[in-house]
Design a protein around this motif. Structure first.
Motif, mmCIF file in Angstrom:
data_model
loop_
_atom_site.group_PDB
_atom_site.id
_atom_site.type_symbol
_atom_site.label_atom_id
_atom_site.label_comp_id
_atom_site.label_asym_id
_atom_site.label_seq_id
_atom_site.Cartn_x
_atom_site.Cartn_y
_atom_site.Cartn_z
ATOM 1 N N UNK A 50 0.795 -1.094 0.075
ATOM 2 C CA UNK A 50 0.097 0.016 0.102
ATOM 3 C C UNK A 50 1.050 1.271 0.043
ATOM 4 N N UNK A 51 1.912 1.270 0.912
ATOM 5 C CA UNK A 51 2.857 2.449 0.882
ATOM 6 C C UNK A 51 3.892 2.587 -0.397
ATOM 7 N N UNK A 52 3.937 1.247 -1.119
ATOM 8 C CA UNK A 52 4.719 1.125 -2.224
ATOM 9 C C UNK A 52 6.134 1.192 -2.082
ATOM 10 N N UNK A 53 6.439 0.681 -0.711
ATOM 11 C CA UNK A 53 7.862 0.633 -0.456
ATOM 12 C C UNK A 53 8.268 -0.755 -1.257
ATOM 13 N N UNK A 54 7.362 -1.507 -1.415
ATOM 14 C CA UNK A 54 7.787 -2.829 -2.332
ATOM 15 C C UNK A 54 6.742 -2.896 -3.319
ATOM 16 N N UNK A 55 7.253 -3.209 -4.531
ATOM 17 C CA UNK A 55 6.116 -3.369 -5.547
ATOM 18 C C UNK A 55 5.484 -4.497 -5.722
ATOM 19 N N UNK A 56 4.195 -4.523 -5.324
ATOM 20 C CA UNK A 56 2.975 -5.652 -5.226
ATOM 21 C C UNK A 56 3.402 -6.785 -6.280
ATOM 22 N N UNK A 57 3.783 -7.960 -5.920
ATOM 23 C CA UNK A 57 3.914 -9.179 -6.743
ATOM 24 C C UNK A 57 2.595 -9.518 -7.569
ATOM 25 N N UNK A 58 1.581 -9.003 -7.043
ATOM 26 C CA UNK A 58 0.280 -9.486 -7.848
ATOM 27 C C UNK A 58 -0.671 -8.297 -7.435
ATOM 28 N N UNK A 59 -1.797 -7.895 -8.603
ATOM 29 C CA UNK A 59 -2.318 -6.767 -8.479
ATOM 30 C C UNK A 59 -3.541 -6.924 -7.605
ATOM 31 N N UNK A 60 -4.038 -8.153 -6.935
ATOM 32 C CA UNK A 60 -5.238 -8.233 -5.838
ATOM 33 C C UNK A 60 -5.036 -9.569 -5.403
ATOM 34 N N UNK A 61 -5.481 -9.578 -4.246
ATOM 35 C CA UNK A 61 -5.534 -10.768 -3.189
ATOM 36 C C UNK A 61 -6.648 -10.783 -2.307
ATOM 37 N N UNK A 62 -6.845 -12.043 -1.863
ATOM 38 C CA UNK A 62 -7.920 -12.329 -0.788
ATOM 39 C C UNK A 62 -7.250 -13.084 0.238
ATOM 40 N N UNK A 63 -7.590 -12.766 1.333
ATOM 41 C CA UNK A 63 -7.105 -13.601 2.610
ATOM 42 C C UNK A 63 -7.886 -13.847 3.913
ATOM 43 N N UNK A 64 -7.790 -14.819 4.519
ATOM 44 C CA UNK A 64 -8.414 -15.015 6.055
ATOM 45 C C UNK A 64 -7.148 -14.854 6.896
ATOM 46 N N UNK A 65 -7.071 -13.859 7.524
ATOM 47 C CA UNK A 65 -5.960 -13.401 8.263
ATOM 48 C C UNK A 65 -6.251 -13.401 9.775
ATOM 49 N N UNK A 66 -5.317 -14.330 10.242
ATOM 50 C CA UNK A 66 -5.314 -14.227 11.800
ATOM 51 C C UNK A 66 -4.869 -12.630 12.501
ATOM 52 N N UNK A 67 -5.833 -12.357 13.531
ATOM 53 C CA UNK A 67 -5.192 -11.070 14.129
ATOM 54 C C UNK A 67 -5.418 -11.488 15.756
ATOM 55 N N UNK A 68 -4.729 -10.712 16.320
ATOM 56 C CA UNK A 68 -4.947 -10.432 18.023
ATOM 57 C C UNK A 68 -4.828 -8.885 18.216
ATOM 58 N N UNK A 69 -5.641 -8.554 19.057
ATOM 59 C CA UNK A 69 -5.771 -7.238 19.592
ATOM 60 C C UNK A 69 -5.984 -7.409 21.048
ATOM 61 N N UNK A 70 -5.515 -6.420 21.748
ATOM 62 C CA UNK A 70 -5.578 -6.449 23.351
ATOM 63 C C UNK A 70 -6.019 -5.298 23.962
ATOM 64 N N UNK A 71 -6.131 -4.220 23.417
ATOM 65 C CA UNK A 71 -6.520 -2.921 24.029
ATOM 66 C C UNK A 71 -7.807 -3.233 25.081
ATOM 67 N N UNK A 72 -8.642 -3.945 24.546
ATOM 68 C CA UNK A 72 -9.970 -4.272 25.319
ATOM 69 C C UNK A 72 -10.099 -5.607 26.070
ATOM 70 N N UNK A 73 -8.780 -5.846 26.543
ATOM 71 C CA UNK A 73 -8.737 -7.204 27.112
ATOM 72 C C UNK A 73 -9.839 -7.640 28.070
ATOM 73 N N UNK A 74 -9.888 -6.651 29.023
ATOM 74 C CA UNK A 74 -10.805 -6.584 30.044
ATOM 75 C C UNK A 74 -12.574 -6.951 29.394
ATOM 76 N N UNK A 75 -12.646 -6.505 28.334
ATOM 77 C CA UNK A 75 -14.121 -6.585 27.842
ATOM 78 C C UNK A 75 -14.462 -7.898 27.416
ATOM 79 N N UNK A 76 -13.266 -8.624 27.136
ATOM 80 C CA UNK A 76 -13.640 -10.075 26.532
ATOM 81 C C UNK A 76 -14.812 -10.721 27.325
#
Length: 876
Positions: A50-76
């Motif tokens: 996105x920032x064009x620091x690297x030229x994308x090797x393909x024009x479009x992609x799709x993923x199911x990405x694993x994510x972890x966020x903890x700012x709202x840990x107490x709300x879980x």
């Protein structure tokens, strides 16, 4: 009803049919991104594109990405949709398509593939984004009255950089899920309107002045939470009721002997345990190790929270491995790392759980002491600061503290607990805000984009002719640089190895007919561009001229020997200890190698001999070392060992050493194992839970080490007046002699202490009718002081004893009360007051206690004050 697994596959297949490349989820460890501890969104792996620091090797992609966020840990667990770990479904365009395609596809997928009725859907847009509104109406067919403006619908990667408006799709879950207020609508805090998809239109670049400039290539970044869409499609109230969570929750409920949805308090604990064990399993699967820093600390905190809430459910025995098996069963087909890294995950789960249970027991003892103190003082409320201390230090959730206090009719001061927690959060937030990535100058970034990958020719040769393609001094681009200046140099090709994979960078020189520069360091950027940091020794270097680039051959060869020895070491460790051994870091220098690996107990001397023997046998066989480039899939199928937690490109370099070792590696190596020379293990030890470290030397460094040992042996032999072969026997005799002398000394000291003790009995005085002996005595340490106290207690069966001693600047006190509880006196309370006079403190049992002090000059004063201290207690 679609399962969570089906929804994941359907989404990716839909976009694959529309020209998107399906990519596997990136690691939860962000690659080349110092601004993030963890992967927190689907777009994180694509930031360089996105920032064009690297030229994308393909024009479009799709993923199911694993994510972890903890700012709202107490709300879980308290809300329907807060999680630590979640999956983000996304489709991305890197300057290929924009709103005209992204908007209709999103609407088509929601209404025609998932078949959610359009009359249940709402769309939000950035109020100034008339283009998006027009496309929603004209191309997607959304009714204008169902499109709502939201001024917060503007996304930015940070204060500067790519940014743009965004558009969200909401589903109306019905009045029964709402708050009932007349103004309830999209954006209300209640559960009626649920955001299920966000489309980000990256169309501007924001500079430091806040000015927006259209990007030459506009990008699409979308995200749809798998857990959220699963709750919608499965018609359940919360994400925790989907098939992504229920098997875990039901299993944990079975372990606890309870049922889900019968008690709100236990339901909260069940949700926390299910969410956190899922997060911990995936974090471990990606090679994150529990520790007290960074992402390792986040992992440890989440894991401990799971154990704490399991304790609230009555689960006191180890349980994490059994819950992990449920997660592995249900997720491994989509995330094979849960199976591939099974040993690593299970070993860390068991070790962390065992260690934390011990910590919890300590916390329980401390809480019990607090309860006892409250009851003795007639109090009914535990200070919030004490409750928070138990939470932060021993991992006690305040709910567990409340439950234990309730058994005694006590409570927690919740307002002060919340104040302490908020103060802690603010401190953590301030520390987090201090984390900043090291930024490069705009001119340097632009040059890197222009140059791209720097060809590395150092596998085959130590020197080459290259053109200077860029010169920078202090981030500023220059056409030339002169003697004494430190510069960053870009070359058209290079023989210098850049620091990578644990191998240090090459040093060397850059020469022209009139100038010379010393290469100090070489780094590789995310674009594959190599940065040469150099000091100009003589003359002037100019952009465009040709230089002779020469790497230091002696150091390169020594480093290469150690790197190749590291491969043999890993193979030998796996052979001796088992396939669970995984590399956890390494350092390869000209002087030595350091290898960190996963293993859960110290290596025995026999283990080390076996490992060292296998390595040197492989060296003597002089096996060929071959490096081959192939696809990542081919490398895995061939059995090559990869660095755990590392994400590789589609093409990898496989280094094979005969039949002994095969690893993915970009480093430099010998041509045959015989070139390594003898390998000697110097040390082995633990560096953390489940982590070990070996240091070793190879080649000429081994010879230097053995010569040093030989010199030391000769020196010791001379001191002992013995032959080198006999020094073991002579030292053994000396050790036996020293032990005999120590026993004799101990006997004499005991005799002296006995004599001193008998002399002290004449100094017994009475305080309020109680025999008291308070004296400053001679004792080498606390153990000696305790022995003297025990001797005196046998001679003084009724009374109070207070002894003080100074040894090597340290102050020690021992107090005894016999019999226990004599006149209500408490040894621990007495010694606390005595030690306070010398600036110290301590405590202990009612019958005997010990303490330390800081000021030796006040020991006499402390002893003299004993009668007054005792009178103070007796008068109470």
């Amino acid at each position: 009803m679609y399962t969570g697994n089906e929804l994941r596959d359907m989404f990716r297949k839909y976009f694959e049919e529309r020209g998107h490349k399906i990519l596997p989820s990136a690691s939860l460890i962000p690659k080349d991104d110092p601004t993030l501890l963890l992967t927190v969104a689907g777009m994180v792996p694509f930031k360089p594109y996105f920032q064009r620091r690297v030229e994308p090797p393909f024009p479009r992609a799709t993923t199911a990405q694993k994510c972890v966020r903890t700012p709202d840990l107490e709300e879980v667990g308290k809300t329907a949709r807060h999680h630590t770990y979640f999956e983000m479904l996304g489709n991305f365009s890197f300057g290929d398509y924009f709103k005209n395609e992204a908007i209709p596809w999103a609407w088509e997928y929601i209404t025609q593939v998932l078949k959610i009725p359009a009359e249940k859907l709402w769309v939000t847009i950035y109020p100034e984004d008339a283009e998006a509104k027009s496309i929603w109406v004209e191309k997607a067919g959304v009714k204008p009255e169902r499109i709502v403006g939201d001024p917060e619908n503007f996304w930015a990667a940070g204060p500067t950089g790519p940014c743009g408006p965004c558009s969200e799709i909401y589903i109306d879950l019905g009045e029964t899920r709402g708050c009932g207020k007349p103004g309830c609508s999209v954006g209300c805090d209640c559960d009626r309107f649920l955001e299920i998809w966000n489309l980000v239109f990256m169309q501007y670049n924001r500079d430091e002045a806040g000015v927006l400039t259209p990007l030459p290539k506009q990008n699409i970044d979308t995200g749809m939470g798998l857990e959220r869409i699963a709750s919608v499609m499965q018609g359940v109230e919360t994400n925790f009721d989907t098939d992504l969570f229920r098997p875990i929750i039901d299993f944990v409920a079975g372990l606890a002997g309870i049922a889900y949805k019968e008690n709100p308090k236990s339901d909260l604990a069940l949700k926390v345990v299910a969410d956190h064990t899922r997060a911990v399993s995936f974090m471990l699967a990606d090679g994150i190790r529990p520790n007290n820093e960074g992402r390792g600390y986040v992992l440890r905190r989440i894991l401990r929270r799971a154990v704490r809430y399991a304790k609230l459910l009555g689960i006191d025995k180890p349980f994490l491995e059994s819950v992990f098996r449920i997660i592995q069963r249900d997720y491994a087909h989509a995330y094979p790392e849960l199976k591939e890294n099974e040993n690593f995950i299970v070993n860390h789960l068991n070790l962390e759980e065992k260690n934390f249970q011990a910590t919890l027991e300590q916390g329980t003892q401390m809480l019990q002491e607090k309860v006892k103190g409250l009851l003795e003082q007639g109090g009914t409320v535990l200070a919030g600061t004490d409750a928070f201390y138990l939470y932060e230090t021993y991992g006690f959730p305040v709910e567990l503290t409340e439950e234990m206090l309730e058994e005694h009719g006590l409570a927690v001061d919740m307002p002060s607990f919340q104040a302490a927690a908020e103060e802690h959060r603010q401190r953590a937030k301030e520390q987090s805000q201090q984390m900043r990535a090291v930024s490069e100058s705009p001119a340097l970034v632009q040059k890197v984009k222009q140059l791209g990958i720097t060809p590395f020719v150092g596998y085959d040769k130590i020197s080459s002719m290259a053109n200077i393609e860029g010169l920078f001094v202090a981030g500023e681009e220059r056409q030339d640089a002169g003697e004494g200046e430190e510069v960053t140099i870009f070359l058209s090709e290079t023989p210098f190895y850049a620091e990578s994979g644990g191998q240090v960078a090459d040093g060397g020189v850059l020469r022209t007919s009139r100038a010379e520069a010393r290469v100090l360091d070489v780094k590789k950027g995310v674009t594959g561009t190599l940065y040469h940091r150099a000091q100009i020794v003589t003359g002037v270097l100019h952009v465009g001229e040709t230089v002779e680039a020469v790497a230091d051959q002696t150091n390169r060869l020594a480093t290469t020997r150690h790197h190749s020895a590291t491969h043999l070491l890993q193979a030998a460790l796996r052979s001796v200890l088992g396939e669970h051994v995984q590399q956890a870091g390494s350092l390869v220098t000209p002087e030595r190698l350091r290898f960190d690996f996963t293993h859960f107990s110290p290596l025995t001397p026999d283990d080390l001999r076996a490992v060292e023997g296998l390595i040197n046998e492989a060296v003597l066989k002089n096996m060929p070392v071959e490096a081959t480039e192939m696809s990542l899939d081919e490398a895995k199928q061939s059995g090559a060992t990869a660095l755990f937690g590392e994400k590789y490109g589609e093409t990898v370099r496989v280094v094979k050493m005969g039949t002994f070792s095969k690893e993915l590696c970009g480093g430099t190596h010998v041509q045959s194992t015989g070139e390594i020379g003898m390998v000697k293990i110097l040390s082995e030890g633990g560096i953390g839970a489940g982590l070990r470290r070996i240091e070793a030397v190879a080649g000429l460094e081994t010879l230097a080490y053995l010569r040093s040992l030989d010199e030391q042996v000769s020196e010791v032999a001379q001191l002992l007046k013995a032959q080198p072969a006999d020094i073991g026997k002579r030292v053994g005799g000396l050790v036996a002699q020293v032990k005999d002398l120590e026993r004799e000394l101990s006997h004499l000291q005991a005799k002296l202490s006995k004599n001193e003790a008998e002399g002290l009995l004449s100094r017994v005085a009475e305080v309020e009718g109680i025999p008291v002996l308070a004296a400053q005595v001679q004792a080498s340490d606390m153990e000696g002081l305790r022995q003297m106290a025990d001797l005196l207690r046998s001679k003084l069966p009724t009374g109070v004893l207070v002894l003080g001693a100074v040894s090597e600047g340290k102050v020690n006190f021992v107090t005894a009360v016999s019999p226990t509880g004599l006149s209500g006196l408490h040894a621990g309370q007495i010694i606390k007051e005595v030690a306070k006079i010398t600036g110290g403190g301590g405590g202990g049992r009612p019958d005997m206690a010990q303490a330390g002090g800081k000021d030796p000059s006040k020991v006499g004063e402390a002893i003299d004050r004993v009668p007054a201290i005792l009178r103070g207690f007796l008068q109470k």
